[in-house]
Design a protein around this motif. Sequence first.
Motif, PDB file in Angstrom:
ATOM      1  N   ALA A   1      46.358  59.629  40.596  1.00  0.00           N
ATOM      2  CA  ALA A   1      45.054  59.203  40.078  1.00  0.00           C
ATOM      3  C   ALA A   1      44.177  60.406  39.762  1.00  0.00           C
ATOM      4  O   ALA A   1      43.521  60.459  38.718  1.00  0.00           O
ATOM      5  CB  ALA A   1      44.362  58.293  41.092  1.00  0.00           C
ATOM      6  N   VAL A   2      44.164  61.380  40.665  1.00  0.00           N
ATOM      7  CA  VAL A   2      43.349  62.579  40.441  1.00  0.00           C
ATOM      8  C   VAL A   2      43.841  63.338  39.212  1.00  0.00           C
ATOM      9  O   VAL A   2      43.043  63.793  38.382  1.00  0.00           O
ATOM     10  CB  VAL A   2      43.384  63.495  41.680  1.00  0.00           C
ATOM     11  N   ALA A   3      45.171  63.461  39.075  1.00  0.00           N
ATOM     12  CA  ALA A   3      45.733  64.203  37.946  1.00  0.00           C
ATOM     13  C   ALA A   3      45.423  63.515  36.620  1.00  0.00           C
ATOM     14  O   ALA A   3      44.936  64.142  35.669  1.00  0.00           O
ATOM     15  CB  ALA A   3      47.243  64.355  38.125  1.00  0.00           C
ATOM     16  N   PHE A   4      45.692  62.203  36.559  1.00  0.00           N
ATOM     17  CA  PHE A   4      45.515  61.489  35.294  1.00  0.00           C
ATOM     18  C   PHE A   4      44.044  61.338  34.928  1.00  0.00           C
ATOM     19  O   PHE A   4      43.614  61.692  33.827  1.00  0.00           O
ATOM     20  CB  PHE A   4      46.179  60.115  35.367  1.00  0.00           C
ATOM     21  N   PHE A   5      43.256  60.809  35.870  1.00  0.00           N
ATOM     22  CA  PHE A   5      41.854  60.563  35.550  1.00  0.00           C
ATOM     23  C   PHE A   5      41.043  61.853  35.507  1.00  0.00           C
ATOM     24  O   PHE A   5      39.980  61.898  34.886  1.00  0.00           O
ATOM     25  CB  PHE A   5      41.257  59.561  36.540  1.00  0.00           C
TER      26      PHE A   5
ATOM     27  N   GLY B   1      33.838  56.071  34.471  1.00  0.00           N
ATOM     28  CA  GLY B   1      34.998  55.445  35.090  1.00  0.00           C
ATOM     29  C   GLY B   1      35.991  56.470  35.608  1.00  0.00           C
ATOM     30  O   GLY B   1      36.504  56.351  36.725  1.00  0.00           O
ATOM     31  N   SER B   2      36.249  57.492  34.809  1.00  0.00           N
ATOM     32  CA  SER B   2      37.189  58.535  35.220  1.00  0.00           C
ATOM     33  C   SER B   2      36.689  59.262  36.463  1.00  0.00           C
ATOM     34  O   SER B   2      37.464  59.565  37.378  1.00  0.00           O
ATOM     35  CB  SER B   2      37.394  59.539  34.078  1.00  0.00           C
ATOM     36  N   ALA B   3      35.388  59.535  36.499  1.00  0.00           N
ATOM     37  CA  ALA B   3      34.819  60.210  37.665  1.00  0.00           C
ATOM     38  C   ALA B   3      35.003  59.359  38.922  1.00  0.00           C
ATOM     39  O   ALA B   3      35.356  59.868  39.997  1.00  0.00           O
ATOM     40  CB  ALA B   3      33.336  60.496  37.432  1.00  0.00           C
ATOM     41  N   GLY B   4      34.778  58.055  38.785  1.00  0.00           N
ATOM     42  CA  GLY B   4      34.956  57.164  39.926  1.00  0.00           C
ATOM     43  C   GLY B   4      36.392  57.124  40.409  1.00  0.00           C
ATOM     44  O   GLY B   4      36.667  57.130  41.620  1.00  0.00           O
TER      45      GLY B   4
ATOM     46  N   VAL C   1      37.311  60.286  42.351  1.00  0.00           N
ATOM     47  CA  VAL C   1      36.796  60.213  43.724  1.00  0.00           C
ATOM     48  C   VAL C   1      37.671  59.294  44.571  1.00  0.00           C
ATOM     49  O   VAL C   1      38.032  59.619  45.712  1.00  0.00           O
ATOM     50  CB  VAL C   1      35.337  59.714  43.726  1.00  0.00           C
ATOM     51  N   ALA C   2      38.034  58.130  44.002  1.00  0.00           N
ATOM     52  CA  ALA C   2      38.891  57.199  44.738  1.00  0.00           C
ATOM     53  C   ALA C   2      40.247  57.827  45.039  1.00  0.00           C
ATOM     54  O   ALA C   2      40.807  57.646  46.128  1.00  0.00           O
ATOM     55  CB  ALA C   2      39.078  55.921  43.926  1.00  0.00           C
ATOM     56  N   GLY C   3      40.782  58.574  44.083  1.00  0.00           N
ATOM     57  CA  GLY C   3      42.062  59.237  44.296  1.00  0.00           C
ATOM     58  C   GLY C   3      41.994  60.263  45.413  1.00  0.00           C
ATOM     59  O   GLY C   3      42.917  60.385  46.228  1.00  0.00           O
ATOM     60  N   LEU C   4      40.894  61.001  45.464  1.00  0.00           N
ATOM     61  CA  LEU C   4      40.720  61.995  46.524  1.00  0.00           C
ATOM     62  C   LEU C   4      40.670  61.327  47.898  1.00  0.00           C
ATOM     63  O   LEU C   4      41.200  61.852  48.886  1.00  0.00           O
ATOM     64  CB  LEU C   4      39.441  62.798  46.280  1.00  0.00           C
TER      65      LEU C   4
ATOM     66  N   GLY D   1      39.305  50.391  46.936  1.00  0.00           N
ATOM     67  CA  GLY D   1      40.286  50.641  45.883  1.00  0.00           C
ATOM     68  C   GLY D   1      40.539  49.415  45.031  1.00  0.00           C
ATOM     69  O   GLY D   1      40.611  49.496  43.798  1.00  0.00           O
ATOM     70  N   VAL D   2      40.678  48.259  45.690  1.00  0.00           N
ATOM     71  CA  VAL D   2      40.901  47.013  44.951  1.00  0.00           C
ATOM     72  C   VAL D   2      39.722  46.733  44.026  1.00  0.00           C
ATOM     73  O   VAL D   2      39.894  46.378  42.852  1.00  0.00           O
ATOM     74  CB  VAL D   2      41.112  45.834  45.921  1.00  0.00           C
ATOM     75  N   ALA D   3      38.514  46.899  44.562  1.00  0.00           N
ATOM     76  CA  ALA D   3      37.324  46.635  43.752  1.00  0.00           C
ATOM     77  C   ALA D   3      37.211  47.623  42.591  1.00  0.00           C
ATOM     78  O   ALA D   3      36.941  47.233  41.451  1.00  0.00           O
ATOM     79  CB  ALA D   3      36.075  46.713  44.629  1.00  0.00           C
ATOM     80  N   LEU D   4      37.460  48.909  42.890  1.00  0.00           N
ATOM     81  CA  LEU D   4      37.290  49.945  41.876  1.00  0.00           C
ATOM     82  C   LEU D   4      38.334  49.837  40.773  1.00  0.00           C
ATOM     83  O   LEU D   4      38.004  49.777  39.585  1.00  0.00           O
ATOM     84  CB  LEU D   4      37.359  51.321  42.530  1.00  0.00           C
ATOM     85  N   PHE D   5      39.613  49.800  41.169  1.00  0.00           N
ATOM     86  CA  PHE D   5      40.669  49.776  40.162  1.00  0.00           C
ATOM     87  C   PHE D   5      40.783  48.409  39.489  1.00  0.00           C
ATOM     88  O   PHE D   5      41.093  48.319  38.299  1.00  0.00           O
ATOM     89  CB  PHE D   5      42.002  50.181  40.788  1.00  0.00           C
ATOM     90  N   GLY D   6      40.536  47.347  40.247  1.00  0.00           N
ATOM     91  CA  GLY D   6      40.560  46.021  39.640  1.00  0.00           C
ATOM     92  C   GLY D   6      39.465  45.866  38.608  1.00  0.00           C
ATOM     93  O   GLY D   6      39.699  45.433  37.474  1.00  0.00           O
ATOM     94  N   ALA D   7      38.242  46.251  39.004  1.00  0.00           N
ATOM     95  CA  ALA D   7      37.122  46.178  38.067  1.00  0.00           C
ATOM     96  C   ALA D   7      37.313  47.152  36.909  1.00  0.00           C
ATOM     97  O   ALA D   7      36.968  46.857  35.764  1.00  0.00           O
ATOM     98  CB  ALA D   7      35.812  46.483  38.797  1.00  0.00           C
ATOM     99  N   GLY D   8      37.897  48.316  37.228  1.00  0.00           N
ATOM    100  CA  GLY D   8      38.151  49.296  36.171  1.00  0.00           C
ATOM    101  C   GLY D   8      39.122  48.771  35.135  1.00  0.00           C
ATOM    102  O   GLY D   8      38.963  49.013  33.937  1.00  0.00           O
TER     103      GLY D   8
END
Length: 246
Positions: free
Chosen positions: A122-126, A96-99, A102-105, A32-39
């Motif tokens: 996260a799932v709702a917004f993205f 990015g939204s797809a990633g 998935v992270a939200g799920l 999560g840190v890597a995904l959202f931080g990089a995002g």
Amino acid sequence: MREWTYPLLFVVMTALSVVVLVMGEVGIGGAGVALFGAGGVAYVVLTRDRSRPAERSGSSGGTRHGTLPGLNRYTAATGGLVFVQSTVAVGAGLLGSAGFVVAGLVMVTVPAPMVALGGVLAVAFFGMTLVVCATALLRRIGIVLVPDGVYLRTPAGSAWVRWEDLARVQVADGVRFVAASPERTVLTGLDRALHGINRRRFGMDVAFPGRFLRSSDDVVVETISGVLRDPASRPALADPAHRDAR
């Protein structure tokens, strides 16, 4: 949404991932840190000011002469000045939204209420941005300026506004169009369904997500405002290939 909303979401999701990491869920928290931080970093890079001298001169590829699907329903003009869709930005938003979905799920499965709530958000917004980006890629969106009006082909529908009915355009997390005669503005799709809310809550008739264009919001607004102030410049918007025949 306002400009600060998206960066704030990345910060919140990164913070929640840190909480998961501290709780001992190293795999999920670290991902999560890597995904959202990089995002968040990618978002800042993709949405930075793209206004450059070449764009302001119209030679950067941000504009071209041509048309968009649906323009012929509203005008006899065969083409005009097109603000071109940025396939790179839309594609990056889609991936990015797809990633993030998935992270939200994955976060929803964590046995911690706050983390699970973050996953739902996260799932709702993205999920919503995923649909918008996918639609943008499929629809070939953009803005066309022709001698008798402005045509918008947005992810949510389309809009046609004649120059004499357009009051102003402004930058506000995209490009917003305000009509002097709203009843004469032709809207389709979700743009039409949301027209009443947009007028009451945001004081506009339709908006275009500027990050989906190659030109910056400021360049788009400056160009349209210039044509709006100078009616004599409008005939030059006609597609050069058809100008002699008009």
